[in-house]
Design a protein around this motif. Structure first.
Motif, PDB file in Angstrom:
ATOM      1  N   ILE A 138      44.910  45.803  59.865  1.00 41.93           N
ATOM      2  CA  ILE A 138      45.996  46.794  59.859  1.00 41.93           C
ATOM      3  C   ILE A 138      46.550  46.985  58.448  1.00 41.93           C
ATOM      4  CG2 ILE A 138      48.344  47.253  60.669  1.00 41.93           C
ATOM      5  CD1 ILE A 138      47.559  45.813  63.282  1.00 41.93           C
ATOM      6  N   ILE A 139      46.774  45.889  57.727  1.00 40.62           N
ATOM      7  CA  ILE A 139      47.268  45.995  56.344  1.00 40.62           C
ATOM      8  C   ILE A 139      46.282  46.778  55.489  1.00 40.62           C
ATOM      9  CG2 ILE A 139      47.785  44.692  54.248  1.00 40.62           C
ATOM     10  CD1 ILE A 139      48.893  42.479  56.024  1.00 40.62           C
ATOM     11  N   SER A 140      44.997  46.500  55.678  1.00 40.95           N
ATOM     12  CA  SER A 140      43.954  47.200  54.921  1.00 40.95           C
ATOM     13  C   SER A 140      44.003  48.705  55.159  1.00 40.95           C
ATOM     14  CB  SER A 140      42.582  46.654  55.325  1.00 40.95           C
ATOM     15  OG  SER A 140      41.536  47.489  54.869  1.00 40.95           O
ATOM     16  N   ILE A 141      44.135  49.094  56.424  1.00 43.27           N
ATOM     17  CA  ILE A 141      44.151  50.523  56.762  1.00 43.27           C
ATOM     18  C   ILE A 141      45.394  51.200  56.199  1.00 43.27           C
ATOM     19  CG2 ILE A 141      44.328  52.161  58.674  1.00 43.27           C
ATOM     20  CD1 ILE A 141      42.599  50.197  60.308  1.00 43.27           C
ATOM     21  N   VAL A 142      46.540  50.547  56.304  1.00 40.20           N
ATOM     22  CA  VAL A 142      47.798  51.114  55.782  1.00 40.20           C
ATOM     23  C   VAL A 142      47.705  51.318  54.273  1.00 40.20           C
ATOM     24  CG1 VAL A 142      50.251  50.674  55.408  1.00 40.20           C
ATOM     25  CG2 VAL A 142      49.230  50.214  57.644  1.00 40.20           C
ATOM     26  N   LEU A 143      47.224  50.303  53.547  1.00 36.97           N
ATOM     27  CA  LEU A 143      47.106  50.398  52.089  1.00 36.97           C
ATOM     28  C   LEU A 143      46.088  51.469  51.689  1.00 36.97           C
ATOM     29  CD1 LEU A 143      47.182  46.632  51.059  1.00 36.97           C
ATOM     30  CD2 LEU A 143      49.006  48.321  50.794  1.00 36.97           C
ATOM     31  N   ALA A 144      44.986  51.560  52.429  1.00 41.05           N
ATOM     32  CA  ALA A 144      43.969  52.567  52.121  1.00 41.05           C
ATOM     33  C   ALA A 144      44.523  53.977  52.321  1.00 41.05           C
ATOM     34  CB  ALA A 144      42.736  52.346  52.990  1.00 41.05           C
ATOM     35  N   CYS A 145      45.294  54.177  53.390  1.00 38.78           N
ATOM     36  CA  CYS A 145      45.905  55.490  53.637  1.00 38.78           C
ATOM     37  C   CYS A 145      46.888  55.857  52.529  1.00 38.78           C
ATOM     38  CB  CYS A 145      46.611  55.501  54.988  1.00 38.78           C
ATOM     39  SG  CYS A 145      45.487  55.463  56.407  1.00 38.78           S
ATOM     40  N   ALA A 146      47.639  54.847  52.058  1.00 34.08           N
ATOM     41  CA  ALA A 146      48.598  55.098  50.973  1.00 34.08           C
ATOM     42  C   ALA A 146      47.863  55.509  49.697  1.00 34.08           C
ATOM     43  CB  ALA A 146      49.428  53.847  50.718  1.00 34.08           C
ATOM     44  N   LEU A 147      46.757  54.849  49.411  1.00 29.22           N
ATOM     45  CA  LEU A 147      45.987  55.213  48.218  1.00 29.22           C
ATOM     46  C   LEU A 147      45.340  56.586  48.367  1.00 29.22           C
ATOM     47  CD1 LEU A 147      44.192  51.979  46.949  1.00 29.22           C
ATOM     48  CD2 LEU A 147      46.018  53.284  45.856  1.00 29.22           C
ATOM     49  N   MET A 148      44.945  56.943  49.586  1.00 25.86           N
ATOM     50  CA  MET A 148      44.377  58.273  49.807  1.00 25.86           C
ATOM     51  C   MET A 148      45.408  59.355  49.520  1.00 25.86           C
ATOM     52  SD  MET A 148      41.157  58.295  50.559  1.00 25.86           S
ATOM     53  CE  MET A 148      40.809  59.815  51.423  1.00 25.86           C
ATOM     54  N   ARG A 149      46.665  59.098  49.856  1.00 28.50           N
ATOM     55  CA  ARG A 149      47.740  60.051  49.549  1.00 28.50           C
ATOM     56  C   ARG A 149      47.924  60.177  48.039  1.00 28.50           C
ATOM     57  NH1 ARG A 149      50.967  62.022  53.429  1.00 28.50           N
ATOM     58  NH2 ARG A 149      52.592  62.405  51.884  1.00 28.50           N
ATOM     59  N   LEU A 150      47.799  59.046  47.339  1.00 35.43           N
ATOM     60  CA  LEU A 150      47.877  59.096  45.880  1.00 35.43           C
ATOM     61  C   LEU A 150      46.706  59.872  45.295  1.00 35.43           C
ATOM     62  CD1 LEU A 150      48.998  55.469  44.892  1.00 35.43           C
ATOM     63  CD2 LEU A 150      50.333  57.581  44.714  1.00 35.43           C
ATOM     64  N   LEU A 151      45.539  59.675  45.891  1.00 30.49           N
ATOM     65  CA  LEU A 151      44.352  60.415  45.437  1.00 30.49           C
ATOM     66  C   LEU A 151      44.563  61.918  45.620  1.00 30.49           C
ATOM     67  CD1 LEU A 151      41.399  60.678  44.511  1.00 30.49           C
ATOM     68  CD2 LEU A 151      40.711  60.237  46.885  1.00 30.49           C
ATOM     69  N   LYS A 152      45.111  62.301  46.763  1.00 34.52           N
ATOM     70  CA  LYS A 152      45.371  63.716  47.016  1.00 34.52           C
ATOM     71  C   LYS A 152      46.375  64.276  46.022  1.00 34.52           C
ATOM     72  CE  LYS A 152      46.970  66.940  50.573  1.00 34.52           C
ATOM     73  NZ  LYS A 152      47.524  67.071  51.951  1.00 34.52           N
ATOM     74  N   SER A 153      47.417  63.500  45.732  1.00 34.64           N
ATOM     75  CA  SER A 153      48.436  63.946  44.779  1.00 34.64           C
ATOM     76  C   SER A 153      47.879  64.058  43.363  1.00 34.64           C
ATOM     77  CB  SER A 153      49.616  62.980  44.774  1.00 34.64           C
ATOM     78  OG  SER A 153      50.207  62.915  46.053  1.00 34.64           O
ATOM     79  N   SER A 154      47.044  63.100  42.964  1.00 30.86           N
ATOM     80  CA  SER A 154      46.483  63.109  41.611  1.00 30.86           C
ATOM     81  C   SER A 154      45.520  64.265  41.415  1.00 30.86           C
ATOM     82  CB  SER A 154      45.760  61.786  41.334  1.00 30.86           C
ATOM     83  OG  SER A 154      44.551  61.716  42.078  1.00 30.86           O
ATOM     84  N   ALA A 155      44.962  64.763  42.523  1.00 29.64           N
ATOM     85  CA  ALA A 155      43.979  65.854  42.413  1.00 29.64           C
ATOM     86  C   ALA A 155      44.580  67.187  42.791  1.00 29.64           C
ATOM     87  CB  ALA A 155      42.784  65.545  43.299  1.00 29.64           C
ATOM     88  N   ALA A 156      45.895  67.272  42.856  1.00 31.63           N
ATOM     89  CA  ALA A 156      46.549  68.491  43.315  1.00 31.63           C
ATOM     90  C   ALA A 156      46.204  69.696  42.449  1.00 31.63           C
ATOM     91  CB  ALA A 156      48.074  68.303  43.342  1.00 31.63           C
ATOM     92  N   GLY A 157      45.930  69.466  41.186  1.00 28.52           N
ATOM     93  CA  GLY A 157      45.648  70.594  40.291  1.00 28.52           C
ATOM     94  C   GLY A 157      44.195  70.989  40.229  1.00 28.52           C
ATOM     95  N   ILE A 158      43.336  70.249  40.933  1.00 32.60           N
ATOM     96  CA  ILE A 158      41.910  70.520  40.879  1.00 32.60           C
ATOM     97  C   ILE A 158      41.554  71.583  41.901  1.00 32.60           C
ATOM     98  CG2 ILE A 158      39.604  69.538  41.228  1.00 32.60           C
ATOM     99  CD1 ILE A 158      40.676  66.878  40.304  1.00 32.60           C
ATOM    100  N   LYS A 159      40.861  72.608  41.473  1.00 35.79           N
ATOM    101  CA  LYS A 159      40.425  73.668  42.376  1.00 35.79           C
ATOM    102  C   LYS A 159      38.944  73.499  42.696  1.00 35.79           C
ATOM    103  CE  LYS A 159      43.754  77.158  40.835  1.00 35.79           C
ATOM    104  NZ  LYS A 159      43.929  78.524  40.278  1.00 35.79           N
ATOM    105  N   VAL A 160      38.645  73.478  43.989  1.00 41.35           N
ATOM    106  CA  VAL A 160      37.261  73.370  44.435  1.00 41.35           C
ATOM    107  C   VAL A 160      36.797  74.742  44.870  1.00 41.35           C
ATOM    108  CG1 VAL A 160      35.697  72.257  46.049  1.00 41.35           C
ATOM    109  CG2 VAL A 160      37.691  71.031  45.202  1.00 41.35           C
ATOM    110  N   ARG A 161      35.801  75.269  44.212  1.00 44.92           N
ATOM    111  CA  ARG A 161      35.328  76.614  44.521  1.00 44.92           C
ATOM    112  C   ARG A 161      34.241  76.570  45.585  1.00 44.92           C
ATOM    113  NH1 ARG A 161      34.775  79.271  38.449  1.00 44.92           N
ATOM    114  NH2 ARG A 161      36.956  79.010  37.838  1.00 44.92           N
TER     115      ARG A 161
END
Length: 268
Positions: free
Chosen positions: A245-268
């Motif tokens: 459970i701790i692993s899944i929670v931490l992984a989800c939190a990092l995925m949100r950070l990944l999404k935020s860090s890539a907010a300016g990237i446009k995928v065509r």
């Protein structure tokens, strides 16, 4: 990016190319089994042939036929930035106890004997590819199952299939999860279906949010390599509920950070 062929034509073409590749690679395996009794070499060559004929070639052919910018369509033109790539790798590593916990819970379900027999065959094939327990065989296994398989499957499932699904008015989430489910189904292993689907979704989001398929390729290759090294050394990840459970929670939190860090990237 302008694409030729309709959505249904793209899907049909990709499926036909996949089926043709599977038939050809299966035929080559039968030929190899007739001319050689080296089961390890046959398993490795068959894995390479299947990866190239059923996954890499269909993805490349589809991209060449539907656009004049095939590398952009497959998302292999742009290398990932270091921050999104680092966050993606950290997410994968942190998710491993959770993925293993889910896999362990799935294995405890009352599966039919036929399912468990197929799982045993799949495990035996993996051990066959690993070969004799020495360093040269470990290196070859990492190159074949880790690096090459990661590249081949990501080109098809995230580079081609997921991208085709994104050409429809579907949400990104729908494209990611549909391709992840198909990715897991294609492995034909019921026990690991849920865990493999989650991995497929992680690879899909990583590709989209980093703007590069190479991120997903790195994650896939790293995941396979860790599994191979774990088998080679006899190491297993703890699978108790707390660490899972701790692993899944931490992984989800990092995925949100990944999404935020890539907010300016446009995928065509």
């Amino acid at each position: 990016m302008k694409l030729s062929l309709s959505f249904s034509q793209r899907v049909i073409l990709l499926v036909l190319l996949l089926m043709l590749g599977l038939i050809l690679s299966g035929g080559l395996q039968l030929v190899l089994e007739r001319v050689s009794d080296n089961t390890v070499a046959i398993a490795r060559i068959s894995a390479i042939c299947q990866g190239f004929l059923a996954f890499i070639l269909p993805a490349v052919v589809l991209a060449l036929l539907v656009t004049r910018l095939p590398a952009e369509f497959l998302m292999i033109k742009q290398l990932p930035r270091m921050k999104p790539l680092g966050l993606a790798v950290a997410t994968l590593l942190l998710s491993m106890p959770g993925i293993e916990w889910i896999n362990a819970m799935s294995a405890q379900l009352p599966w039919p004997e036929q399912v468990m027999a197929f799982e045993a065959q799949a495990e035996a094939l993996t051990m066959k590819i690993l070969g004799v327990h020495d360093v040269p065989n470990l290196i070859v296994s990492i190159l074949v199952v880790g690096v090459f398989t990661g590249l081949a499957e990501e080109l098809f499932f995230r580079g081609a299939l997921q991208r085709v699904l994104q050409t429809r008015p579907l949400s990104i989430h729908a494209a990611v999860w549909i391709s992840a489910i198909i990715f897991s189904l294609m492995h034909g292993q019921a026990v690991g279906f849920a865990a493999r689907t989650l991995l497929g979704a992680m690879f899909g989001y990583a590709a989209i949010w980093s703007g590069s398929l190479w991120t997903a390729i790195v994650l896939h290759a790293l995941n396979n390599t860790c599994a191979i090294v774990g088998l080679w050394f006899g190491f297993s990840i703890p699978t108790n509920p707390l660490t899972g459970i701790i692993s899944i929670v931490l992984a989800c939190a990092l995925m949100r950070l990944l999404k935020s860090s890539a907010a300016g990237i446009k995928v065509r």
